[in-house]
Design an enzyme around this catalytic site. Structure first.
Site, PDB file in Angstrom:
ATOM      1  CE  LYS A 230      13.219  27.915  10.119  1.00 20.02           C
ATOM      2  NZ  LYS A 230      12.827  28.498   8.657  1.00 20.02           N
ATOM      3  NE  ARG A 264      19.154  28.440   6.289  1.00 20.26           N
ATOM      4  CZ  ARG A 264      18.630  28.330   7.677  1.00 20.26           C
ATOM      5  NH1 ARG A 264      17.795  27.932   8.265  1.00 20.26           N
ATOM      6  NH2 ARG A 264      19.543  29.616   8.183  1.00 20.26           N
TER       7      ARG A 264
END
Ligand code: YH5
Length: 285
Positions: A230, A264
């Site tokens: 991210k 995740r």
């Protein structure tokens, strides 16, 4: 080491799988948005997804998160029909071919219902079941759910995120959504919570939330953390998306040492090594 009391999640209906959250688990990310495939047709897309999932399971993922909606700001809105057409064949194929818990990253009631019918084992919703009909669909499915914090909607969330009390607001939101789930008939034991890294948060917000992640254990539920590749890593390190692995692994280690139950991630093999290394140290005299 302090024992973290984590109630076991329910068994997957129709299956014999039990997600053991007494130790951290890895969820592999499987995107089935069209931009995640070269257009070789539907069969090729499902086959490619299946092979990618198979590799992640071989590398140690105990969950595979199938997502058919891109939550990038500016990504096109997909209809329930489109999302279902992308996700359903993959959920069905994974359930048939692999020994893994299939998680479905969706906010759409039709997708929740059909995924449950096809053998999914977890509903993972970045909107925390706030879409019309989603709460009821999830409750009817009997499946565990992951509720994620986000201010606003994916399309606009990064415009100007503001908080008076970041930790408090994330905590209050998750508490309220958990209560809504319980009121709708979802057993508390089936709820997983997620602070939603990268969703309506600046770099400073993401770093602060991460630093204080352990405080969210006050909510009494297992925590899922999704930071893989991210932009918080990109911004902190000045790295493009294909150069964020080391940053992501550092965050993985920091997350599990703060008690995160599920990571995740895109890079399953590397993350599993991080967990094994931590476990080896923790098992020492
Ligand atoms: C999450 O955190 N995130 S989709 C931007 C990236 C890389 C990855 C290139 N679904 C989460 O993975 N579900 C997504 O920069 C999620 N928690 C839960 N529970 C966004 C994503 C990503 C976005």
């Amino acid at each position: 080491m302090s024992a973290r009391p984590v109630p076991p999640l329910s068994r997957v209906p129709g299956g014999s799988r039990l997600l053991d959250l007494s130790r951290p688990q890895v969820m592999g990310i499987l995107n089935v948005t069209p931009d995640s495939f070269s257009d070789g047709g539907r069969f090729a897309a499902v086959d490619l997804a299946l092979r990618h999932a198979e590799a992640m399971v071989a590398a140690g993922a105990s969950l595979i998160d199938v997502g058919g909606e891109s939550t990038r700001p500016g990504a096109p809105v997909v209809s329930a029909e489109q999302e279902l057409a992308r996700v359903a064949p993959v959920v069905e194929a994974l359930g048939r071919e692999l020994d893994v818990i299939v998680s479905v990253d969706t906010s759409t009631p039709e997708v929740i219902r059909e995924s449950a019918r096809l053998g999914a084992g977890l509903i993972n919703d970045v909107r925390a079941l706030r879409r019309d009909g989603a709460l009821q669909a999830a409750a009817d499915s009997g499946l565990p759910v992951c509720l994620m914090h986000m201010q606003g909607e994916p399309g606009t969330m990064q415009r100007n995120p503001q908080y008076q009390d970041l930790l408090g607001e994330v905590q209050d939101f998750l508490q309220a959504r958990m209560q809504a789930c319980i009121a709708a008939g979802i057993a508390e034991q089936r709820i997983i919570l997620d602070p939603g890294f990268g969703f309506a948060k600046t770099l400073a917000h993401n770093l602060s939330l991460f630093k204080h992640l352990a405080r969210l254990h006050a909510l009494g539920r297992p925590l899922l953390v999704g930071v893989s590749r991210k932009s918080m890593i990109g911004q902190a390190l000045g790295r493009e998306v294909d150069q964020r692995l080391a940053g992501g692994l550092a965050l993985a280690a920091l997350a599990v040492t703060q008690g995160a139950a599920i990571l995740r991630v895109h890079d399953v093999a590397e993350t599993v090594d991080v967990l094994r290394m931590i476990a080896a140290v923790q098992a020492a005299e």
